[in-house]
Every structure is written in structure tokens, then in C-alpha cells.
Design a protein around this motif. Structure first.
Motif, PDB file in Angstrom:
ATOM      1  N   THR A 224      37.728 -18.946  44.968  1.00  0.00           N
ATOM      2  CA  THR A 224      37.797 -18.082  43.782  1.00  0.00           C
ATOM      3  C   THR A 224      39.035 -17.188  43.805  1.00  0.00           C
ATOM      4  O   THR A 224      39.637 -16.931  42.757  1.00  0.00           O
ATOM      5  N   LEU A 225      39.433 -16.711  44.992  1.00  0.00           N
ATOM      6  CA  LEU A 225      40.636 -15.881  45.082  1.00  0.00           C
ATOM      7  C   LEU A 225      41.884 -16.725  44.901  1.00  0.00           C
ATOM      8  O   LEU A 225      42.855 -16.292  44.270  1.00  0.00           O
ATOM      9  N   ASP A 227      42.117 -19.275  43.013  1.00  0.00           N
ATOM     10  CA  ASP A 227      42.202 -19.485  41.567  1.00  0.00           C
ATOM     11  C   ASP A 227      42.723 -18.228  40.857  1.00  0.00           C
ATOM     12  O   ASP A 227      43.512 -18.318  39.913  1.00  0.00           O
ATOM     13  N   ALA A 228      42.273 -17.071  41.320  1.00  0.00           N
ATOM     14  CA  ALA A 228      42.730 -15.817  40.717  1.00  0.00           C
ATOM     15  C   ALA A 228      44.229 -15.622  40.935  1.00  0.00           C
ATOM     16  O   ALA A 228      44.955 -15.181  40.030  1.00  0.00           O
ATOM     17  N   TYR A 229      44.692 -15.951  42.135  1.00  0.00           N
ATOM     18  CA  TYR A 229      46.124 -15.867  42.406  1.00  0.00           C
ATOM     19  C   TYR A 229      46.917 -16.842  41.534  1.00  0.00           C
ATOM     20  O   TYR A 229      48.060 -16.564  41.161  1.00  0.00           O
ATOM     21  N   ARG A 231      46.056 -17.703  38.446  1.00  0.00           N
ATOM     22  CA  ARG A 231      46.099 -17.112  37.100  1.00  0.00           C
ATOM     23  C   ARG A 231      47.114 -15.980  37.020  1.00  0.00           C
ATOM     24  O   ARG A 231      47.698 -15.731  35.964  1.00  0.00           O
ATOM     25  N   PHE A 232      47.325 -15.293  38.123  1.00  0.00           N
ATOM     26  CA  PHE A 232      48.349 -14.254  38.191  1.00  0.00           C
ATOM     27  C   PHE A 232      49.734 -14.849  38.429  1.00  0.00           C
ATOM     28  O   PHE A 232      50.716 -14.477  37.773  1.00  0.00           O
ATOM     29  N   ALA A 332      45.507 -10.695  34.557  1.00  0.00           N
ATOM     30  CA  ALA A 332      44.802 -11.477  35.569  1.00  0.00           C
ATOM     31  C   ALA A 332      44.684 -10.691  36.869  1.00  0.00           C
ATOM     32  O   ALA A 332      43.654 -10.760  37.559  1.00  0.00           O
ATOM     33  N   ASP A 335      41.810  -8.259  37.146  1.00  0.00           N
ATOM     34  CA  ASP A 335      40.500  -8.870  37.410  1.00  0.00           C
ATOM     35  C   ASP A 335      40.430  -9.519  38.786  1.00  0.00           C
ATOM     36  O   ASP A 335      39.405 -10.099  39.147  1.00  0.00           O
ATOM     37  N   CYS A 336      41.501  -9.427  39.541  1.00  0.00           N
ATOM     38  CA  CYS A 336      41.590 -10.111  40.835  1.00  0.00           C
ATOM     39  C   CYS A 336      40.812  -9.315  41.894  1.00  0.00           C
ATOM     40  O   CYS A 336      41.039  -8.105  42.051  1.00  0.00           O
ATOM     41  N   ARG A 343      46.773  -4.746  45.228  1.00  0.00           N
ATOM     42  CA  ARG A 343      46.927  -4.806  43.772  1.00  0.00           C
ATOM     43  C   ARG A 343      48.139  -3.987  43.326  1.00  0.00           C
ATOM     44  O   ARG A 343      48.926  -4.425  42.484  1.00  0.00           O
TER      45      ARG A 343
END
Length: 358
Positions: A224-225, A227-229, A231-232, A332, A335-336, A343
Motif C-alpha cells: 500500500t505504501l 502504491d502511495a509513493y 501516486r506521489f 497524494a 494521504d500518504c 512528509r
């Protein structure tokens, strides 16, 4: 490296990571002398070492580090993250050497490119051929060493396998992006979508997304992280390259270290130029077709092409595109699921990559 980021200037954060990476690269290269006792070979090795250790902004190692910290990496035990960043930088050096040969570039970071330096070596009757060929070998050597250095990371077997899989994927992606780039020179003018595909694979994934993910995987991040990276990292990487394309035409050579007519002479197929062609009228398009990619282009004609880019609104369009991509990245990031310090550091990096003047 301390855990403190709040109140710490961005330049200081960057310098800390850069210093650690430079020291790691120096130790690795010192431990890998060439096995051939030849003065000319030694000169090539010296040029490569200087190129690797004494230049570059260390963007990928910095992103790798904060990707690692964001995934829970311990700031007091960061040797593995620094080693991973150093390996990324070694691979990047090899890629730049090859890229300069393909582009026929004379300068990199304000200095002669490796292949140009080798071509000017004394007693070379076929200087250009030798320079290109020798630089290709040095680039391959840097990339081979990158693979070796990545293998020196001390972590458990599962994490090492995940890191190497991301590293291998990154290499395939950037080579594919480079291939699309040189293919565009063969096929002629390309549209905005094609130019954006080059931007995504040659830069966005290679420069931002994968370094972040490699750092995260090193810390044992969940999918999940990663994927978040992504999106960023993807929109941020695209914004970074779009800014680079603008600087390649409108930048200051004293700051960028590269002549601003190079991209125009080379006929580099960027989103900026694709948009210019799409918006140009008949007279403007004729001038673009005549001079864009023409090796005889001089500064006077370059000024005319820059004016067309301005008059068509292409520059304003790309500036707006950068702003949208950067905004998507920051949305993005909010929401990470990462620590506040990471952050903030990534927010600072995002601003640096998209608002820079070099």
C-alpha cells in the motif's frame, strides 16, 4: 543523520544526504582499482571517478533516503539506505554518459562531457570514434558497479530481493523511455501524448517513483505504501521533466551547465515542443520545421524559436501542466501514510524539483 526535519533548511537536508552518498561512492571506487596497468586506461578511470563523485544533485539518493524514512527507516542506522542511494547514483552516471553520446552533447554540469574529454586526449588519430567508444565502456562499467554496490546492501533476503526487483524494473523502464526518445528522432515530430510517454518512462519512474519505492522496500514497506509513493512520484517526476524541458530552452547556461541551444539543435521531442507545433500557425510551423533540430541553428534563430514558443502559448500551457502535476503529487502525499518528518521533507523536495532554476 538526525530525525529532525522541522525547521531545518532544505539545503542542509540535501547536503547531509549528499555528503554521505559521496563518501560511500568514494569508498566503493577506491576499493575497485582497474586491473590494467595502463596510463590511458587510468585516465579514463580518473574521468569516471571525477564524474561520479564530484558532480550531480543527488536527487535519486535523496528521494531513496526519504522513501526509506517514510516507511519507518531508523535515522540512526541509515547505512543501507545510503548504499542504495549510492548505487542509484552510479547507475545514473552511466546512463548520463551514454545519453550525452546519443545527444552529441559537449557539456555536462558545466564541464566537457566524458566522450568529449576522451576525444581530446593526445595521440588519438581518430579522436571522436575513440571518445565515443571509450565513454560507452565507462558507462557500462559504472552500471555494472551499480549492480555490485546494490548487492552490498546488508538486509534480509526478502527485502534484498524486493529491492533488486524494483531496481531491475527501473532499468528496463528507463531504457525503454530512452529508446522511445531516440525513436522519435527517426520518425520525426511526435505529439504531446508520445512526448509524455517518454517523460514518464525516461524520467518520472526512473528519477522519482522507483527511488522512493526502493527506499521504502528497504524499510520493509507494505504494498500500500509502494502504491502511495507511485501516486506521489509519477506526477512529481513528470513535473520535474517538464521543468527540465523548459530550462533546456529558456535556462541560463551559467546555472544549468549546458548550452541552452543544445535541445533546439538536437531537435529534442518534448511536450513543450509538441505543444508548440500543435498551436503554431503556418508561418511559425515552417520556421520550426526549418530550424528545429538543425545543427546550423545559432543564437539568433534560437531566439526566434523561443519567441514562437511564447507567442503560441505553449510555454504557458506547460507551466500550467507543471502546476497541475505538482498539485496532484502533493495531494497524494497528504494521504500518504508516512511520518510527519518524511512528509515535510518530501514536500520540500517536490517544491525544489518543480520550481528550480537549474
Amino acid at each position: 543523520m538526525t530525525a529532525e526535519v522541522v525547521g531545518t533548511p532544505f539545503a542542509e537536508i540535501t547536503d547531509r544526504v549528499r555528503g554521505r552518498v559521496d563518501e560511500r561512492l568514494g569508498r566503493f571506487l577506491d576499493a575497485h582499482p582497474l586491473p590494467v596497468a595502463d596510463l590511458d586506461v587510468a585516465e579514463g578511470h580518473r574521468l569516471l571517478r571525477e564524474f561520479v563523485v564530484d558532480g550531480g544533485k543527488r536527487i535519486r539518493p535523496t528521494l531513496c533516503y526519504w522513501g526509506w524514512r517514510g516507511a519507518g527507516g531508523d535515522g540512526e542506522h541509515d547505512e543501507a539506505a545510503i548504499t542504495a542511494g549510492a548505487a542509484l547514483e552510479l547507475y545514473h552516471a552511466g546512463l548520463l554518459i551514454h545519453d550525452d553520446i546519443m545527444d552529441g552533447s559537449d557539456l555536462r554540469r558545466g564541464r566537457p562531457t566524458i566522450h568529449r574529454s576522451l576525444a581530446r586526449s593526445p595521440d588519438r588519430t581518430s579522436g571522436r570514434t575513440f571518445g565515443d567508444s571509450a565513454a560507452i565502456l565507462l558507462g557500462v562499467l559504472a552500471q555494472a558497479w551499480a549492480d555490485e554496490l546494490m548487492g552490498e546492501i546488508e538486509t534480509d533476503r526478502v527485502r534484498l530481493r524486493e529491492i533488486r526487483e524494483l531496481f531491475y524494473r527501473m532499468r528496463i523502464e528507463v531504457i525503454s523511455g530512452q529508446y522511445l526518445d531516440i525513436l522519435s528522432h527517426k520518425t520525426g515530430h511526435q505529439g504531446v501524448e508520445e512526448a509524455m510517454a517518454v517523460t514518464r518512462f525516461k524520467t518520472a519512474k526512473y528519477t522519482v517513483e522507483r527511488p522512493l519505492q526502493i527506499g521504502a522496500a528497504l524499510a520493509g514497506a507494505e504494498p500500500t505504501l509502494l502504491d502511495a509513493y507511485s501516486r506521489f512520484g509519477l506526477p512529481l517526476g513528470e513535473a520535474f521533466q517538464l521543468r527540465d524541458d523548459i530550462l533546456g530552452v529558456f535556462g541560463d547556461t551559467a546555472v544549468t551547465g549546458k548550452p541552452v541551444v543544445d535541445d533546439l539543435r538536437e531537435g529534442k521531442h518534448t511536450v513543450l515542443i509538441a505543444r508548440t507545433f500543435a498551436l503554431a500557425d503556418a508561418a511559425q510551423r515552417e520556421l520550426l520545421h526549418t530550424w528545429y533540430g538543425n545543427s546550423a541553428l545559432d543564437e539568433q534563430v534560437a531566439a526566434e524559436l523561443r519567441q514562437i514558443i511564447l507567442d503560441t502559448g505553449a510555454l504557458a500551457h506547460v507551466e500550467a501542466l507543471i502546476e497541475r502535476r505538482a498539485g496532484q503529487a502533493l495531494d497524494a502525499l497528504r494521504d500518504c501514510p508516512i511520518a510527519p518528518q518524511a512528509r515535510q521533507a518530501l514536500t520540500l523536495l517536490a517544491g525544489h524539483l518543480t520550481d528550480r532554476v537549474r
